[in-house]
Motif scaffolding. Structure first.
Motif, PDB file in Angstrom:
ATOM      1  N   GLN A  34       0.827  -1.211   0.000  1.00 50.57           N
ATOM      2  CA  GLN A  34       0.000   0.000   0.000  1.00 50.57           C
ATOM      3  C   GLN A  34       0.860   1.259   0.000  1.00 50.57           C
ATOM      4  N   GLN A  35       2.035   1.159   0.635  1.00 52.82           N
ATOM      5  CA  GLN A  35       2.902   2.326   0.784  1.00 52.82           C
ATOM      6  C   GLN A  35       3.993   2.387  -0.278  1.00 52.82           C
ATOM      7  N   GLY A  36       3.801   1.621  -1.357  1.00 54.07           N
ATOM      8  CA  GLY A  36       4.662   1.757  -2.525  1.00 54.07           C
ATOM      9  C   GLY A  36       5.880   0.871  -2.575  1.00 54.07           C
ATOM     10  N   LYS A  37       6.003  -0.091  -1.659  1.00 56.20           N
ATOM     11  CA  LYS A  37       7.133  -1.010  -1.678  1.00 56.20           C
ATOM     12  C   LYS A  37       6.771  -2.291  -2.434  1.00 56.20           C
ATOM     13  N   ARG A  38       7.729  -2.799  -3.202  1.00 56.07           N
ATOM     14  CA  ARG A  38       7.528  -4.085  -3.888  1.00 56.07           C
ATOM     15  C   ARG A  38       7.880  -5.212  -2.915  1.00 56.07           C
ATOM     16  N   VAL A  39       6.935  -6.105  -2.698  1.00 49.70           N
ATOM     17  CA  VAL A  39       7.090  -7.135  -1.666  1.00 49.70           C
ATOM     18  C   VAL A  39       7.052  -8.528  -2.285  1.00 49.70           C
ATOM     19  N   LEU A  40       7.939  -9.382  -1.809  1.00 47.48           N
ATOM     20  CA  LEU A  40       7.947 -10.791  -2.169  1.00 47.48           C
ATOM     21  C   LEU A  40       7.798 -11.598  -0.888  1.00 47.48           C
ATOM     22  N   VAL A  41       6.760 -12.438  -0.807  1.00 46.65           N
ATOM     23  CA  VAL A  41       6.518 -13.275   0.366  1.00 46.65           C
ATOM     24  C   VAL A  41       6.874 -14.717   0.022  1.00 46.65           C
ATOM     25  N   LEU A  42       7.735 -15.323   0.832  1.00 49.57           N
ATOM     26  CA  LEU A  42       8.154 -16.711   0.645  1.00 49.57           C
ATOM     27  C   LEU A  42       7.564 -17.561   1.761  1.00 49.57           C
ATOM     28  N   GLU A  43       6.864 -18.618   1.410  1.00 48.13           N
ATOM     29  CA  GLU A  43       6.192 -19.487   2.379  1.00 48.13           C
ATOM     30  C   GLU A  43       6.592 -20.936   2.119  1.00 48.13           C
ATOM     31  N   CYS A  44       7.049 -21.615   3.173  1.00 44.70           N
ATOM     32  CA  CYS A  44       7.526 -22.990   3.003  1.00 44.70           C
ATOM     33  C   CYS A  44       6.388 -23.982   2.788  1.00 44.70           C
ATOM     34  N   THR A 204      -4.593 -12.704   0.538  1.00 43.41           N
ATOM     35  CA  THR A 204      -3.693 -13.020  -0.580  1.00 43.41           C
ATOM     36  C   THR A 204      -4.186 -12.362  -1.870  1.00 43.41           C
ATOM     37  N   LYS A 205      -5.504 -12.277  -2.032  1.00 42.31           N
ATOM     38  CA  LYS A 205      -6.061 -11.589  -3.206  1.00 42.31           C
ATOM     39  C   LYS A 205      -5.699 -10.110  -3.174  1.00 42.31           C
ATOM     40  N   ARG A 206      -5.825  -9.480  -2.017  1.00 42.58           N
ATOM     41  CA  ARG A 206      -5.483  -8.072  -1.884  1.00 42.58           C
ATOM     42  C   ARG A 206      -4.011  -7.833  -2.168  1.00 42.58           C
ATOM     43  N   LEU A 207      -3.156  -8.712  -1.686  1.00 46.96           N
ATOM     44  CA  LEU A 207      -1.719  -8.594  -1.947  1.00 46.96           C
ATOM     45  C   LEU A 207      -1.444  -8.635  -3.448  1.00 46.96           C
ATOM     46  N   ALA A 208      -2.086  -9.568  -4.149  1.00 47.76           N
ATOM     47  CA  ALA A 208      -1.901  -9.680  -5.599  1.00 47.76           C
ATOM     48  C   ALA A 208      -2.431  -8.442  -6.320  1.00 47.76           C
ATOM     49  N   GLU A 209      -3.577  -7.922  -5.868  1.00 55.40           N
ATOM     50  CA  GLU A 209      -4.143  -6.724  -6.486  1.00 55.40           C
ATOM     51  C   GLU A 209      -3.183  -5.547  -6.409  1.00 55.40           C
ATOM     52  N   LEU A 210      -2.452  -5.463  -5.313  1.00 55.92           N
ATOM     53  CA  LEU A 210      -1.512  -4.355  -5.108  1.00 55.92           C
ATOM     54  C   LEU A 210      -0.177  -4.581  -5.810  1.00 55.92           C
ATOM     55  N   GLY A 211       0.011  -5.766  -6.398  1.00 53.41           N
ATOM     56  CA  GLY A 211       1.251  -6.051  -7.111  1.00 53.41           C
ATOM     57  C   GLY A 211       2.267  -6.856  -6.332  1.00 53.41           C
ATOM     58  N   GLY A 212       1.915  -7.305  -5.115  1.00 56.09           N
ATOM     59  CA  GLY A 212       2.828  -8.137  -4.334  1.00 56.09           C
ATOM     60  C   GLY A 212       2.865  -9.559  -4.865  1.00 56.09           C
ATOM     61  N   GLU A 213       3.929 -10.261  -4.548  1.00 56.39           N
ATOM     62  CA  GLU A 213       4.108 -11.639  -5.026  1.00 56.39           C
ATOM     63  C   GLU A 213       4.193 -12.594  -3.842  1.00 56.39           C
ATOM     64  N   LEU A 214       3.502 -13.711  -3.953  1.00 58.23           N
ATOM     65  CA  LEU A 214       3.520 -14.758  -2.937  1.00 58.23           C
ATOM     66  C   LEU A 214       3.993 -16.042  -3.589  1.00 58.23           C
ATOM     67  N   VAL A 215       5.058 -16.633  -3.048  1.00 55.97           N
ATOM     68  CA  VAL A 215       5.602 -17.882  -3.578  1.00 55.97           C
ATOM     69  C   VAL A 215       5.446 -18.954  -2.505  1.00 55.97           C
ATOM     70  N   LEU A 216       4.642 -19.963  -2.794  1.00 61.29           N
ATOM     71  CA  LEU A 216       4.382 -21.049  -1.850  1.00 61.29           C
ATOM     72  C   LEU A 216       5.322 -22.216  -2.083  1.00 61.29           C
ATOM     73  N   GLY A 217       5.409 -23.094  -1.081  1.00 61.09           N
ATOM     74  CA  GLY A 217       6.237 -24.296  -1.201  1.00 61.09           C
ATOM     75  C   GLY A 217       7.712 -23.999  -1.372  1.00 61.09           C
ATOM     76  N   THR A 218       8.174 -22.901  -0.788  1.00 61.34           N
ATOM     77  CA  THR A 218       9.566 -22.472  -0.942  1.00 61.34           C
ATOM     78  C   THR A 218      10.171 -22.215   0.426  1.00 61.34           C
ATOM     79  N   ARG A 219      11.085 -23.075   0.819  1.00 61.54           N
ATOM     80  CA  ARG A 219      11.717 -22.948   2.140  1.00 61.54           C
ATOM     81  C   ARG A 219      13.042 -22.203   2.018  1.00 61.54           C
ATOM     82  N   VAL A 220      13.223 -21.183   2.831  1.00 58.73           N
ATOM     83  CA  VAL A 220      14.484 -20.447   2.893  1.00 58.73           C
ATOM     84  C   VAL A 220      15.437 -21.231   3.791  1.00 58.73           C
TER      85      VAL A 220
END
Length: 447
Positions: A34-44, A204-220
């Motif tokens: 919302q505040q203009g940052k590009r976000v990538l969310v990684l979820e294992c 998750t829908k709202r995050l996508a609408e704002l341009g954020g990315e969510l990657v599932l099944g990815t362990r750091v």
């Protein structure tokens, strides 16, 4: 590339990487976008939301674990632009021969008036500045102030919800849960229409609408810092960002005597669709006499003959040809896999009490499935310990930002007071604000 050299934008995965797509992580991600940052969310895991989700047994769908929320979450979701409808529902516990509903009903108010001397002593004690230092935990305060067993049991529900005996439930937690200043709103619980999964889907829908990315099944599997950038290594790829927020707890900063709360077990029930559940009630509980005693037995690793439990519906009537319910109870400390005899005893006790609490249920059960803490962890990769770290009363949770590692943390081991969904959501907002402030200091732009 030398220290201080700016990384070209095409080599950056995002402005901010968030590890973990639970409530706190998703809240931080949406706020930052919302505040203009590009976000990538990684979820294992293969799904977002942590304990807020669903699972299936055959054709029957059950809420995973998270059930209801304080009404404060409605205001946060509106602030984030998350399109989800909430409905207010009450909580009712049967404590011996008395029943108590929150928000209070006429019956509850009559019961409280009956115990007005106890309520008066308790309120006067809570208003005294020295009370927290004198008693520290809820148990000793109840012993000094409350004479009525049912009323003491009702007040002990707060400790039960925390996964501990009253003697281990910090008094400050009791205050903070219902604090108007913190705006958690647990005096008026609410549920998302469609259940917790609907809330996560909307986030998750709202995050996508704002341009954020969510990657599932990815362990750091490892993190690093290079040229002022945060690097997250996964089996799939390597990701780079200027800031990194992690849902990894800051337990290393807790006192050595810190331990987790008791873990919950559950009995999943599928029934015929015509089972009647009290209207406007979402959580219905049974609390036998002497809560301090049987909760203490659980703390010492023993399964008491009589114990508290609560039941919540997972599906609404008329939705399909059946209904599903979760029955939750606390397991003895250290008992992740109860023996067959203990399991049979738990099931028999629950069904005996349900026959009077919900007479239409017990004869219409289509499926019953016992889930131990160990089975839950194996199936979902999550813990059913209600609180990850029960710290001494004088301990305050660590800050969200860890200067030593230059990382931001979210979750219930850091940030605002409380050990529940409301605190996790507030923590996500605070983490986002901290990142924005840090970015503004580096660029010289106003926050």
């Amino acid at each position: 590339m030398t220290e201080g050299t700016a990384m070209p934008e095409r080599h950056l995965s995002a402005d901010v990487i968030i590890i973990g797509a639970g409530l706190a992580g998703l809240t931080a991600a949406i706020s930052l976008q919302q505040q203009g940052k590009r976000v990538l969310v990684l979820e294992c895991r293969e799904s977002a939301g942590g304990l807020c989700g669903t699972t299936r047994i055959g054709k029957y769908e059950f809420t995973l674990a998270c059930n209801d929320f304080g009404s404060g979450i409605e205001r946060v979701m509106a602030q984030l632009g998350v399109s989800v409808t909430f409905r207010r529902r009450a909580t009712r516990f049967h404590c011996g021969r008395e029943s108590y509903t929150l928000p209070p009903t006429g019956t509850t108010l009559i019961n409280m008036l009956r115990h007005s001397p106890d309520a008066g002593r308790l309120l006067r004690a809570l208003r005294r500045p020295s009370t927290d230092d004198r008693y520290e935990y809820l148990g000793p305060l109840l012993e000094a102030s409350v004479r009525s067993q049912p009323f003491a049991d009702y007040l002990s529900i707060a400790a039960y919800a925390f996964g501990s005996a009253p003697d281990r439930y910090p008094l400050q937690q009791f205050r903070q849960t219902f604090s108007k200043e913190l705006d958690y709103g647990y005096d008026r619980t609410t549920i998302p229409l469609g259940g917790p999964q609907a809330l996560i889907n909307a986030m998750t829908k709202r995050l996508a609408e704002l341009g954020g990315e969510l990657v599932l099944g990815t362990r750091v599997h490892s993190r690093a810092t290079s040229d002022g950038l945060k690097i997250a290594h996964t089996d799939r790829d390597t990701y780079r960002a200027r800031h990194l927020i992690t849902s990894e707890g800051r337990l290393k900063d807790y006192p050595p005597e810190t331990s987790p709360s008791l873990a919950a077990g559950m009995l999943r029930l599928a029934t015929h669709s015509d089972v009647v559940f009290p209207e406007h009630i979402h959580t219905l509980g049974h609390f036998p006499d002497g809560a301090a005693h049987w909760l203490y037995q659980l703390e010492t690793g023993k399964m008491p003959k009589a114990f508290g439990f609560h039941v919540v519906p997972c599906t609404s009537p008329g939705v399909r040809d059946h209904r599903t319910f979760n029955v939750y109870f606390l397991c003895p400390r250290g008992m992740s896999e109860p023996s067959a005899d203990i399991i049979h005893g738990i099931q028999d006790y629950i069904f005996e009490r349900l026959s009077s609490m919900l007479p239409s249920l017990t004869d219409k059960v289509l499926l019953q499935h016992f889930v131990s803490p160990g089975q839950f962890a194996e199936a979902h990769g999550l813990s059913t310990e209600l609180v990850a770290a029960v710290a001494p009363p004088t301990f305050s949770k660590p800050e969200i930002y860890d200067e030593e590692s230059d990382l931001y943390h979210v979750g219930n081991t850091v940030g605002p007071p409380g050990q529940h969904a409301g605190a996790a959501v507030r923590c996500g907002l605070q983490a986002a604000e901290a990142v924005i402030m840090a970015a503004s200091r580096k660029t010289g732009d106003p926050a």
